[in-house]
Design a protein around this motif. Structure first.
Motif, PDB file in Angstrom:
ATOM      1  N   ARG A  27       0.855  -1.193   0.000  1.00 35.50           N
ATOM      2  CA  ARG A  27       0.000   0.000   0.000  1.00 35.50           C
ATOM      3  C   ARG A  27       0.891   1.243   0.000  1.00 35.50           C
ATOM      4  O   ARG A  27       0.920   2.001   0.976  1.00 35.50           O
ATOM      5  N   PRO A  28       1.645   1.454  -1.083  1.00 32.08           N
ATOM      6  CA  PRO A  28       2.682   2.495  -1.084  1.00 32.08           C
ATOM      7  C   PRO A  28       2.160   3.900  -0.823  1.00 32.08           C
ATOM      8  O   PRO A  28       2.747   4.635  -0.016  1.00 32.08           O
ATOM      9  N   ARG A  29       1.092   4.289  -1.481  1.00 33.67           N
ATOM     10  CA  ARG A  29       0.605   5.656  -1.307  1.00 33.67           C
ATOM     11  C   ARG A  29       0.103   5.872   0.121  1.00 33.67           C
ATOM     12  O   ARG A  29       0.384   6.907   0.736  1.00 33.67           O
ATOM     13  N   GLU A  30      -0.599   4.901   0.652  1.00 36.08           N
ATOM     14  CA  GLU A  30      -1.124   5.018   2.018  1.00 36.08           C
ATOM     15  C   GLU A  30      -0.001   5.140   3.044  1.00 36.08           C
ATOM     16  O   GLU A  30      -0.044   5.988   3.950  1.00 36.08           O
ATOM     17  N   VAL A  31       1.024   4.291   2.912  1.00 39.09           N
ATOM     18  CA  VAL A  31       2.116   4.299   3.896  1.00 39.09           C
ATOM     19  C   VAL A  31       2.958   5.568   3.756  1.00 39.09           C
ATOM     20  O   VAL A  31       3.342   6.178   4.764  1.00 39.09           O
ATOM     21  N   VAL A  32       3.236   5.988   2.533  1.00 41.48           N
ATOM     22  CA  VAL A  32       4.010   7.218   2.344  1.00 41.48           C
ATOM     23  C   VAL A  32       3.252   8.404   2.929  1.00 41.48           C
ATOM     24  O   VAL A  32       3.849   9.274   3.581  1.00 41.48           O
TER      25      VAL A  32
END
Length: 306
Positions: free
Chosen positions: A221-226
């Motif tokens: 979940r790259p966008r969420e974690v970033v």
């Protein structure tokens, strides 16, 4: 300009900190400094591997770092040797508890710690004036250094603890690379436990300035974690990565770190699961045993699927 704001990444190596730092570095006013702990030994003294700047130049030829370090090469070398000695004897992972005790004011700070962390703080201030006015990302991953930095009143330090499945990091260390020596699965996981437990000590001492994220969640979940990391670091705006993990990377000025830091252009954050089939059952068992104290607490199974 107020106190420099620092996002100090801690945890064991091969956790994805270089990629996350480069992603954050795409935001305006954010400078990813790489593994700043090695500025002195690798960058100035050129005594280690992977010592060029992320822009591809020698560190002392880079516009950013030559400005930060100054022009007196002799003085730089002497100061760098002194810093490397102080780091070795005062800022190793085994020193985390002592540095936390000092940061909390429960005993006087050792003079060498004041000198070493003061020099690092001076570099942070110079970087804040060279593109890192909103945030400086330091991926050094030394819990004792993070603890000492928390005691500074002239810095706004946030600690990001990154973890990754110890079997994945053991696979990464299995074979020699240009910039790291090989390590057995058991030894890699021994360090994994020590660095992560020390990082937890830092988080327990300053929970409001601590966030833990998993490498696997960043990949899934790259966008969420970033975005979660951005908010923790006090950064507003949209994450520079889309839902699929695609990010466009520009030139950076990182010190040491995974050579992927030299990559530019479109990059996709993705998981590397090769370890599940590349490691033998014996190697997986060897990498699992030393990590047992915290393995399931981080959400990793005792018996991974192959």
């Amino acid at each position: 300009m107020g106190d420099p704001r620092i996002l100090y990444i801690t945890g064991w190596m091969r956790s994805g900190s270089t990629l996350l730092g480069n992603v954050l570095g795409e935001l305006p006013g954010v400078l990813h400094a790489g593994e700043l702990h090695y500025l002195w030994r690798n960058g100035v003294l050129n005594a280690g591997t992977n010592s060029s700047c992320g822009c591809g130049r020698d560190l002392t030829a880079c516009d950013v770092w030559s400005s930060v370090l100054g022009a007196d090469g002799t003085a730089q070398a002497g100061a760098a040797r002194r810093m490397a000695i102080l780091q070795r004897f005062l800022l190793r992972t085994r020193h985390t508890r002592a540095r936390l005790t000092e940061a909390q004011g429960r005993r006087p700070t050792a003079p060498g710690v004041v000198e070493a962390v003061g020099r690092t703080a001076a570099v942070y201030r110079a970087l804040a004036a060279s593109g890192g006015e909103r945030l400086i990302v330091d991926g050094s991953k030394y819990p004792a250094e993070a603890a000492a930095l928390l005691g500074r009143t002239d810095l706004d330090v946030r600690v990001l603890h990154m973890v990754r499945d110890p079997r994945a990091t053991a696979f990464s260390y299995k074979n020699a690379k240009e910039y790291i020596d090989p390590m057995s699965p058991a030894r890699s996981s021994g360090y994994w436990s020590a660095f992560n437990l020390a990082s937890e000590l830092v988080g327990g001492a300053a929970p409001e300035r601590y966030l833990r994220v998993r490498h696997e969640d960043l990949c899934d979940r790259p966008r969420e974690v970033v975005e979660r990391v951005m908010r923790f670091a006090g950064l507003a705006g949209e994450p520079p990565v889309d839902e699929t993990g695609l990010v466009s990377l520009r030139e950076n000025h990182t010190v040491t770190g995974n050579p992927d830091r030299l990559s530019k252009g479109d990059t996709r954050i993705r998981s590397d699961e090769r370890w599940r089939t590349a490691l033998s059952a014996r190697e997986i068992a060897a990498a699992t045993a030393p990590a047992l104290p915290v393995l399931t607490r981080y959400g990793y199974p005792l018996l991974p699927t192959r």
